[in-house]
Design a protein around this motif. Structure first.
Motif, short mmCIF file in Angstrom:
data_model
loop_
_atom_site.label_atom_id
_atom_site.label_comp_id
_atom_site.label_asym_id
_atom_site.label_seq_id
_atom_site.Cartn_x
_atom_site.Cartn_y
_atom_site.Cartn_z
N VAL A 108 0.83 -1.34 -0.09
CA VAL A 108 -0.01 0.04 0.09
C VAL A 108 0.87 1.34 0.00
N CYS A 109 2.10 1.12 0.72
CA CYS A 109 2.94 2.56 0.81
C CYS A 109 3.86 2.35 -0.44
N VAL A 110 4.37 1.51 -0.96
CA VAL A 110 5.28 1.33 -2.19
C VAL A 110 4.73 1.78 -3.22
N THR A 111 3.40 1.44 -3.49
CA THR A 111 2.63 1.71 -4.91
C THR A 111 2.62 3.41 -4.92
N PRO A 112 1.83 4.18 -3.99
CA PRO A 112 2.13 5.52 -4.27
C PRO A 112 3.64 6.40 -4.32
N MET A 113 4.40 5.55 -3.47
CA MET A 113 5.86 6.27 -3.79
C MET A 113 6.34 5.68 -4.92
N ALA A 114 6.16 4.63 -5.60
CA ALA A 114 6.67 4.39 -7.00
C ALA A 114 6.11 5.55 -7.86
N LEU A 115 4.97 5.61 -7.72
CA LEU A 115 4.16 6.46 -8.57
C LEU A 115 4.55 8.06 -8.42
N LEU A 116 4.62 8.51 -7.12
CA LEU A 116 5.40 9.58 -6.94
C LEU A 116 6.60 10.02 -7.29
N LEU A 117 7.53 9.05 -7.59
CA LEU A 117 8.91 9.13 -8.03
C LEU A 117 8.70 9.11 -9.54
N THR A 118 7.84 8.76 -10.13
CA THR A 118 7.83 9.08 -11.56
C THR A 118 7.49 10.54 -11.85
N GLU A 119 6.91 11.13 -10.89
CA GLU A 119 6.47 12.55 -10.97
C GLU A 119 7.62 13.63 -10.92
N LEU A 120 8.82 13.10 -10.31
CA LEU A 120 9.82 13.67 -10.07
C LEU A 120 10.43 14.48 -11.42
N PRO A 121 10.78 14.00 -12.40
CA PRO A 121 11.29 14.75 -13.58
C PRO A 121 10.04 15.49 -14.42
N GLY A 122 8.88 15.25 -14.06
CA GLY A 122 7.72 16.09 -14.56
C GLY A 122 6.37 15.34 -14.34
N TYR A 123 5.47 16.21 -14.34
CA TYR A 123 4.19 15.82 -14.16
C TYR A 123 3.57 15.01 -15.36
N GLN A 124 2.93 13.81 -15.05
CA GLN A 124 2.28 12.95 -15.88
C GLN A 124 0.95 12.92 -15.73
N PRO A 125 0.17 12.46 -16.68
CA PRO A 125 -1.00 12.24 -16.74
C PRO A 125 -1.53 11.27 -15.58
N ALA A 126 -2.40 11.45 -14.55
CA ALA A 126 -2.39 10.50 -13.35
C ALA A 126 -3.37 9.43 -13.72
N TRP A 127 -4.11 9.46 -14.78
CA TRP A 127 -5.02 8.27 -15.09
C TRP A 127 -3.99 7.24 -15.98
N ARG A 128 -3.00 7.76 -16.51
CA ARG A 128 -2.14 7.14 -17.26
C ARG A 128 -1.18 6.29 -16.33
N LEU A 129 -0.88 6.81 -15.33
CA LEU A 129 -0.02 6.28 -14.40
C LEU A 129 -0.63 5.20 -13.55
N ILE A 130 -1.71 5.61 -13.29
CA ILE A 130 -2.83 4.75 -12.42
C ILE A 130 -3.11 3.31 -13.52
N SER A 131 -3.55 3.62 -14.66
CA SER A 131 -3.86 2.38 -15.34
C SER A 131 -2.51 1.71 -15.66
N ASP A 132 -1.35 2.08 -15.91
CA ASP A 132 -0.22 1.41 -16.23
C ASP A 132 -0.06 0.52 -14.90
N ARG A 133 0.07 1.26 -13.95
CA ARG A 133 0.46 0.39 -12.40
C ARG A 133 -0.48 -0.91 -12.34
N TRP A 134 -1.74 -0.60 -12.62
CA TRP A 134 -2.73 -1.43 -12.38
C TRP A 134 -2.53 -2.79 -13.38
N LEU A 135 -2.37 -2.25 -14.56
CA LEU A 135 -2.24 -3.14 -15.71
C LEU A 135 -0.91 -4.16 -15.37
N ASP A 136 0.09 -3.55 -15.23
CA ASP A 136 1.48 -4.09 -14.92
C ASP A 136 1.24 -5.07 -13.68
#
Length: 183
Positions: A108-136
């Motif tokens: 539960v903690c590592v999932t949002p952490m990994a997604l927030l880390l992808t935000e460091l270089p620049g903002y990405q569409p949230a729906w894309r991150l969420i769908s990619d994470r769930w599909l993967d």
């Protein structure tokens, strides 16, 4: 040395087969972060299929709840770099504190952490991150379980039976005292 006669060989083959399958399926599906599927598949592997099934359920459930946490934290993370870094550090601390005691809570903690880390270089569409994470996660869980089912470890079953039989005995073959306490 790692060789076919090694008791660890079937586990290594399971990890290789399941992880490769997860990565290939994720790439073929065009998901943006196929390494998440590989990591998920590798995290599913345990000593036997039953434990692997439990770990897969924990990974899937933890990821779903983690995606909800990410959705709640994302507006805070997007207020600035400092907020993003502090959220990531807090989630890292929670991951470290929870992962060894309760895998699904750690996820539960590592999932949002990994997604927030992808935000460091620049903002990405949230729906894309969420769908990619769930599909993967889904691809990784299924591929990991397939790897467990396709590459069995028959040698471990014999060790399990011998270990269980030995539990009721003391060194030297004497039965353990009633109540199971050894002296």
């Amino acid at each position: 040395m790692f060789h076919p006669a090694s008791p660890l060989f079937p586990i290594g083959v399971r990890v290789a087969v399941g992880s490769a399958l997860a990565g290939l399926v994720s790439l073929a599906a065009g998901v943006g972060h196929p390494y998440w599927a590989v990591v998920t598949a590798a995290s599913v592997f345990q000593a036997n299929a039953t434990l692997s099934w439990h770990r897969a359920l924990q990974r899937a459930l933890g990821s779903v709840v983690g995606l909800l946490v990410f959705t709640a934290l994302l507006p805070i993370g997007r207020t600035g770099a400092l907020a993003l870094v502090l959220l990531t550090l807090a989630l890292q601390f929670c991951t470290e504190a929870l992962m060894t005691r309760n895998y699904w809570l750690g996820t539960v903690c590592v999932t949002p952490m990994a997604l927030l880390l992808t935000e460091l270089p620049g903002y990405q569409p949230a729906w894309r991150l969420i769908s990619d994470r769930w599909l993967d996660t889904a691809v990784g869980v299924v591929a990991g379980l397939l790897g467990c089912l396709l590459v069995t470890n028959r040698r471990s079953a014999g060790r399990d039976r011998r270990g269980a039989a030995a539990c009721g005995r003391r060194p030297g073959g004497r039965p353990a005292p009633a109540g199971g306490r050894r002296r």
